[in-house]
Design an enzyme around this catalytic site. Structure first.
Site, PDB file in Angstrom:
ATOM      1  N   PHE A 258      19.225 -56.239  16.727  1.00  0.00           N
ATOM      2  CA  PHE A 258      19.956 -55.574  15.646  1.00  0.00           C
ATOM      3  C   PHE A 258      21.315 -55.040  16.082  1.00  0.00           C
ATOM      4  O   PHE A 258      22.162 -54.773  15.265  1.00  0.00           O
ATOM      5  CB  PHE A 258      19.137 -54.405  15.089  1.00  0.00           C
ATOM      6  CG  PHE A 258      17.909 -54.860  14.363  1.00  0.00           C
ATOM      7  CD1 PHE A 258      18.015 -55.521  13.142  1.00  0.00           C
ATOM      8  CD2 PHE A 258      16.653 -54.637  14.889  1.00  0.00           C
ATOM      9  CE1 PHE A 258      16.884 -55.943  12.474  1.00  0.00           C
ATOM     10  CE2 PHE A 258      15.530 -55.049  14.218  1.00  0.00           C
ATOM     11  CZ  PHE A 258      15.629 -55.710  13.008  1.00  0.00           C
ATOM     12  N   GLY A 259      21.473 -54.825  17.348  1.00  0.00           N
ATOM     13  CA  GLY A 259      22.750 -54.300  17.801  1.00  0.00           C
ATOM     14  C   GLY A 259      22.645 -53.686  19.172  1.00  0.00           C
ATOM     15  O   GLY A 259      21.625 -53.802  19.849  1.00  0.00           O
TER      16      GLY A 259
ATOM     17  N   VAL B 119      22.660 -50.655  21.988  1.00  0.00           N
ATOM     18  CA  VAL B 119      22.097 -49.309  22.120  1.00  0.00           C
ATOM     19  C   VAL B 119      22.825 -48.601  23.261  1.00  0.00           C
ATOM     20  O   VAL B 119      22.964 -49.162  24.355  1.00  0.00           O
ATOM     21  CB  VAL B 119      20.588 -49.365  22.411  1.00  0.00           C
ATOM     22  CG1 VAL B 119      20.009 -47.960  22.455  1.00  0.00           C
ATOM     23  CG2 VAL B 119      19.878 -50.191  21.359  1.00  0.00           C
TER      24      VAL B 119
ATOM     25  N   ASP C 168       7.653 -54.743  13.858  1.00  0.00           N
ATOM     26  CA  ASP C 168       8.285 -55.386  15.019  1.00  0.00           C
ATOM     27  C   ASP C 168       7.719 -54.841  16.324  1.00  0.00           C
ATOM     28  O   ASP C 168       8.441 -54.378  17.196  1.00  0.00           O
ATOM     29  CB  ASP C 168       9.802 -55.202  14.951  1.00  0.00           C
ATOM     30  CG  ASP C 168      10.535 -56.235  15.806  1.00  0.00           C
ATOM     31  OD1 ASP C 168       9.874 -57.190  16.284  1.00  0.00           O
ATOM     32  OD2 ASP C 168      11.757 -56.083  15.997  1.00  0.00           O
TER      33      ASP C 168
ATOM     34  N   LEU D  32      22.729 -49.226  26.993  1.00  0.00           N
ATOM     35  CA  LEU D  32      21.342 -49.284  27.465  1.00  0.00           C
ATOM     36  C   LEU D  32      20.788 -50.687  27.330  1.00  0.00           C
ATOM     37  O   LEU D  32      19.966 -51.123  28.126  1.00  0.00           O
ATOM     38  CB  LEU D  32      20.474 -48.325  26.652  1.00  0.00           C
ATOM     39  CG  LEU D  32      20.573 -46.848  27.003  1.00  0.00           C
ATOM     40  CD1 LEU D  32      19.859 -46.023  25.957  1.00  0.00           C
ATOM     41  CD2 LEU D  32      19.989 -46.588  28.376  1.00  0.00           C
TER      42      LEU D  32
ATOM     43  N   LYS E 244      21.798 -46.352  18.413  1.00  0.00           N
ATOM     44  CA  LYS E 244      21.760 -47.784  18.123  1.00  0.00           C
ATOM     45  C   LYS E 244      22.783 -48.077  17.041  1.00  0.00           C
ATOM     46  O   LYS E 244      22.770 -47.471  15.977  1.00  0.00           O
ATOM     47  CB  LYS E 244      20.355 -48.172  17.657  1.00  0.00           C
ATOM     48  CG  LYS E 244      20.232 -49.640  17.309  1.00  0.00           C
ATOM     49  CD  LYS E 244      18.809 -50.026  16.966  1.00  0.00           C
ATOM     50  CE  LYS E 244      18.000 -50.264  18.211  1.00  0.00           C
ATOM     51  NZ  LYS E 244      16.770 -51.046  17.947  1.00  0.00           N
TER      52      LYS E 244
HETATM   53  N1  LIG Z   1      15.459 -44.565  22.685  1.00  0.00           N
HETATM   54  C1  LIG Z   1      15.813 -45.346  23.728  1.00  0.00           C
HETATM   55  N2  LIG Z   1      15.853 -44.834  24.961  1.00  0.00           N
HETATM   56  C2  LIG Z   1      16.208 -45.607  26.011  1.00  0.00           C
HETATM   57  N3  LIG Z   1      16.512 -46.899  25.925  1.00  0.00           N
HETATM   58  C3  LIG Z   1      16.483 -47.475  24.703  1.00  0.00           C
HETATM   59  C4  LIG Z   1      16.142 -46.726  23.547  1.00  0.00           C
HETATM   60  N4  LIG Z   1      16.200 -47.552  22.487  1.00  0.00           N
HETATM   61  C5  LIG Z   1      16.554 -48.760  22.970  1.00  0.00           C
HETATM   62  N5  LIG Z   1      16.728 -48.734  24.308  1.00  0.00           N
HETATM   63  C6  LIG Z   1      17.148 -49.819  25.181  1.00  0.00           C
HETATM   64  O1  LIG Z   1      17.996 -50.678  24.470  1.00  0.00           O
HETATM   65  C7  LIG Z   1      17.520 -52.003  24.483  1.00  0.00           C
HETATM   66  C8  LIG Z   1      17.787 -52.657  23.181  1.00  0.00           C
HETATM   67  O2  LIG Z   1      17.031 -52.018  22.197  1.00  0.00           O
HETATM   68  P1  LIG Z   1      16.723 -52.661  20.806  1.00  0.00           P
HETATM   69  O3  LIG Z   1      15.556 -51.948  20.253  1.00  0.00           O
HETATM   70  O4  LIG Z   1      17.953 -52.692  20.024  1.00  0.00           O
HETATM   71  O5  LIG Z   1      16.447 -54.137  21.184  1.00  0.00           O
HETATM   72  P2  LIG Z   1      15.110 -54.932  21.255  1.00  0.00           P
HETATM   73  O6  LIG Z   1      13.989 -54.011  21.045  1.00  0.00           O
HETATM   74  O7  LIG Z   1      15.179 -55.703  22.516  1.00  0.00           O
HETATM   75  O8  LIG Z   1      15.284 -55.944  20.057  1.00  0.00           O
HETATM   76  P3  LIG Z   1      15.128 -55.658  18.509  1.00  0.00           P
HETATM   77  O9  LIG Z   1      16.404 -55.034  18.091  1.00  0.00           O
HETATM   78  O10 LIG Z   1      14.917 -57.018  17.949  1.00  0.00           O
HETATM   79  O11 LIG Z   1      13.962 -54.743  18.326  1.00  0.00           O
HETATM   80  C9  LIG Z   1      16.058 -51.868  24.762  1.00  0.00           C
HETATM   81  O12 LIG Z   1      15.588 -52.980  25.456  1.00  0.00           O
HETATM   82  C10 LIG Z   1      15.980 -50.617  25.630  1.00  0.00           C
HETATM   83  O13 LIG Z   1      16.152 -50.965  26.992  1.00  0.00           O
END
Ligand SMILES: Nc1ncnc2c1ncn2[C@@H]1O[C@H](COP(=O)(O)OP(=O)(O)OP(=O)(O)O)[C@@H](O)[C@H]1O
Ligand SMILES: *[C@@H]1O[C@H](CO)[C@@H](O)[C@H](O)[C@H]1NC(C)=O
Ligand SMILES: *[C@@H]1O[C@H](CO)[C@@H](O)[C@H](O)[C@H]1NC(C)=O
Ligand SMILES: *[C@@H]1O[C@H](CO)[C@@H](O)[C@H](O)[C@H]1NC(C)=O
Ligand SMILES: *[C@@H]1O[C@H](CO)[C@@H](O)[C@H](O)[C@H]1NC(C)=O
Length: 686
Positions: free
Chosen positions: A368-369, A371, A484, A363, A386
């Site tokens: 952090f990693g 998803v 965050d 996704l 995640k």
């Molecule tokens: N529950 C979810 N449902 C659908 N997509 C998701 C979900 N969680 C994360 N994502 C997708 O995965 C991507 C990466 O998520 P993540 O939260 O790890 O990164 P971030 O928010 O960009 O950075 P950080 O880890 O610094 O918060 C997001 O931009 C989103 O598009």
């Protein structure tokens, strides 16, 4: 002149000659008597060839189990079958005890033949179905002068064999004059036929007799110890005078083919001029080997190592696969986790749900990693997994406790944290899947593939996130600081509602990192200035980030962006500048093409500025934010300042508090007090 001495000498000579003459007569008699009895062959001096041997116990072993063998054994001297060279063949009788041992219970290779032949040289004969007796060219040929009785254990169509367990009378070749299924007639009131199996590993006795007067050949068979049956197995009529030579050898031939089998003769007797063979001493007969040592056939010798190697290889592969499978699915699990059991997902389930963390299910990649999208098989529920790499074991317990407790958070503007899974060096967090992805993609994505969010949607999202954050700060059983907040952590559900994700995760890095380092969690542009000094997150640091978020959503710009001249611009200062010039409407996202509620947009922008105020106490709390957004309470006017927030923040951090305060009459401002009055006092109720 009569010399008594001479006469005495003559007498002695005569006596001596007489003795010698008598001896010679004895010799002749034994030759013409033409009979022998072997109750075991030890010391018999048989003429052997091929694989035939006599074992120390006196057993004649014609074949030893090796394949494609032929073996012959003959009584050492030829027997006189005709009294005159041109006379007829005399009657004769033979008997022998044999045993056939096969490595397989229902298969054997070929058999044993009782042979009367002019020679003991069978070098041109073939093994296998030719039984060591003839070859392809001379089979059945009259010049062979062979009379034989075959005990055949294989059915050969070329010789018109009746079955694979028969006895046959053969003249010059292997096409039997007459043959019969192996067995014997049991006499008595009700005569009956008993089948015998030649390869049964049991010793059996054979009787063969030829009556020269009638040309009748009788063959009988019976288990060893059973007397010669009154009714022979078969009778054939053939004038053997046209077959057997004047003198001929009596013996046995045997051959093996492609099966491991052994052919034995235990004893044998023969008498010329009679139809009754002399009796053997059954008690003196050697015994058959109990079990034959398993000698593998050529085929097996090749096939077995290959198959066993294949089996070993297959087993090894299976073990390796199982181990890899186990390792692939191994998790870290500790005692303290028992209480979190229901929130713990087996790694295997997550692995299957995400199709092995397939990149097509990715996704997004965050700080952090990675998803991954997945579908839980049992409930068909869509999830987002995640994978957070986390090497530090320290603080994990607290974090998991936090995760589990956060799993209890239930709010329509929060992404539900369903559970977790732990592996070596990594942590997996399972969230509800948000079908519309993260907000930043909608705000900054390519215009052509996603229609930009309209104002109503944006305002809806803003109110939703404010409500979610208020729940975290004030409405839940304890205060949760998100740490965050940013557009990429705001996810959109199927109805385009904004939902806050990733809460609590920052805690992990707080616990996990080296306490020496002054690592500030958050994202540049969202980090409240006081975090640089105190590193202490509070609800008001969340409010700061929320302010930036408000500006971001309304302006459609990132917290730090480049102006057309290539300068880095802080979004807050850029909006503040517009506010100062009373041109706030110009700051609103141009992608909305003017289609928005100007009052709402200006409210949000001003609220964003006050939330992102460098001074902690100048920010509203989330409850107030909610009130301003719903127009329950009018938003107080911001104080006018000629300095950018950024400058104010820097000055504050560098100890210019007093200067700022005097210059801008923030007279009562201090770290721990609220403004009660003054132009920046936005919150008279706080
Ligand atoms: N529950 C979810 N449902 C659908 N997509 C998701 C979900 N969680 C994360 N994502 C997708 O995965 C991507 C990466 O998520 P993540 O939260 O790890 O990164 P971030 O928010 O960009 O950075 P950080 O880890 O610094 O918060 C997001 O931009 C989103 O598009
Ligand atoms: C059987 O006999 C043959 C020929 O004499 C010999 O080559 C072979 O090694 C023997 N096999 C066994 C198992 O004794
Ligand atoms: C025996 O038969 C052969 C031919 O088969 C013949 O030459 C020989 O003279 C015969 N001998 C007697 C004694 O009849
Ligand atoms: C003996 O064997 C033959 C051939 O296999 C079979 O037809 C017959 O029924 C058997 N007889 C008995 C008594 O087993
Ligand atoms: C068998 O054949 C021979 C000649 O080959 C003959 O002399 C003899 O009489 C025959 N015996 C019988 C019983 O027919």
């Amino acid at each position: 002149q009569h010399n008594p001495l001479m006469s005495r000498m003559k007498l002695i000579c005569f006596l001596l000659l007489g003795a010698v003459g008598l001896g010679a007569l004895d010799l002749v008699a034994s030759l013409v008597d033409d009979q022998f009895v072997y109750s075991g062959f030890a010391g018999a001096g048989l003429t052997l060839d091929g694989s035939a041997t006599v074992t120390p116990s006196g057993l004649l072993e014609l074949t030893n189990g090796s394949l494609q063998l032929k073996g012959h054994a003959f009584h050492p001297t030829p027997l006189r079958f005709r009294e005159l060279p041109n006379g007829t063949v005399r009657s004769f009788a033979a008997s022998f005890v044999f045993g056939i041992l096969s490595a397989y219970p229902d298969m054997s290779a070929h058999g044993i033949v009782f042979v009367v032949a002019p020679t003991t040289d069978f070098s041109t004969a073939l093994a296998s179905q030719y039984l060591g007796l003839v070859n392809v060219q001379n089979n059945g040929h009259e010049s062979n002068r062979i009379f034989a009785v075959e005990l055949d254990t294989l059915q050969q169509d070329e010789f018109r064999d009746i079955n694979d367990n028969h006895v046959g009378v053969d003249i010059n070749g292997l096409v039997s004059l007459q043959s019969s299924n192996a067995g014997y007639y049991v006499g008595g009131d009700k005569e009956r036929f008993e089948n015998l199996t030649l390869i049964s590993h049991e010793a059996m006795q054979v009787w063969i007799d030829y009556d020269a007067g009638t040309n009748r050949i009788n063959v009988a068979l019976a288990p060893l110890g059973v007397a010669k049956p009154a009714r022979p197995l078969m009778s054939a009529t053939y004038n053997l005078s046209s077959v057997i030579t004047s003198t001929a050898y009596v013996g046995f031939s045997s051959a093996t083919g492609s099966f491991d089998s052994r052919h034995y003769v235990l004893g044998c007797s023969f008498r010329m001029g009679s139809t009754t063979a002399p009796a053997m001493d059954i008690a003196k007969l050697p015994t058959l080997p109990r079990e034959i040592p398993k000698v593998r056939s050529k085929v097996l010798q090749i096939v077995l190592p290959i198959t066993s190697a294949a089996v070993v290889l297959a087993l090894g592969t299976v073990v390796v696969l199982l181990l890899r499978r186990r390792r692939r699915y191994t998790e870290l699990r500790e005692d303290w986790e028992v209480e979190f059991g229901p929130h713990r997902f087996p790694f295997k389930d997550l692995h299957h749900a995400t199709q092995g963390f397939n990149s097509k299910n990715l996704l997004g990649v965050g700080g952090f990693g990675r998803v991954y999208r997945g579908v839980l098989p049992d409930c068909n529920m869509e999830i987002a997994v995640k994978r957070v790499s986390h090497d530090s074991r320290q603080g994990v317990k607290e974090f998991i406790a936090e995760v589990v407790s956060l799993g209890r958070l239930q709010h329509c503007n929060l992404v539900r944290l369903l559970g977790y899974c732990r592996r070596k060096g990594e942590l997996l967090l399972v969230y509800e899947h948000m079908p519309n992805g993260s907000l930043d993609k909608h705000l900054y994505g390519h215009q052509d593939d996603k229609p930009t969010l309209n104002w109503a949607q944006r305002f809806q999202i803003i109110k939703g996130i404010a409500s979610g954050l208020l729940y975290l700060h004030e409405e839940w059983e304890r205060v949760v600081v998100h740490r965050d907040i940013k557009a990429s952590n705001v996810l959109l559900d199927d109805k385009m509602n904004g939902r806050l994700g990733d809460f609590g995760l920052a805690r992990l890095y707080d616990h996990g990192t080296d306490p020496q380092s002054t690592h500030v969690v958050g994202t540049i542009g969202y980090i409240a200035p006081e975090l640089g000094r105190t590193s202490k997150a509070s609800p008001l640091t969340d409010v700061f980030a929320f302010g930036t978020f408000l500006l971001e959503v309304t302006c459609g710009r990132r917290p730090i962006f480049q102006d057309p001249r290539g300068n880095q611009v802080m979004l807050v200062d850029w909006v503040l500048e517009h506010w100062r010039r009373e041109s706030l409407a110009d700051a609103v996202d141009t992608k909305l093409r003017g289609d928005y509620n100007i009052d709402e947009a200006c409210l949000v922008l001003q609220l964003g500025l006050s939330c992102s105020h460098p001074f902690v106490n100048a920010r509203p709390n989330m409850r107030q934010v909610m009130q301003y957004l719903s127009n329950e309470v009018p938003l107080p006017q911001l104080m006018s300042t000629k300095m950018s927030f950024h400058t104010l923040a820097m000055m504050q951090n560098e100890g210019f508090d007093s200067y700022i305060q005097s210059s801008y009459s923030f007279s009562k401002m201090s770290e721990n007090s609220h403004f009660d009055e003054g132009p920046l006092d936005l919150h008279p109720t706080a």
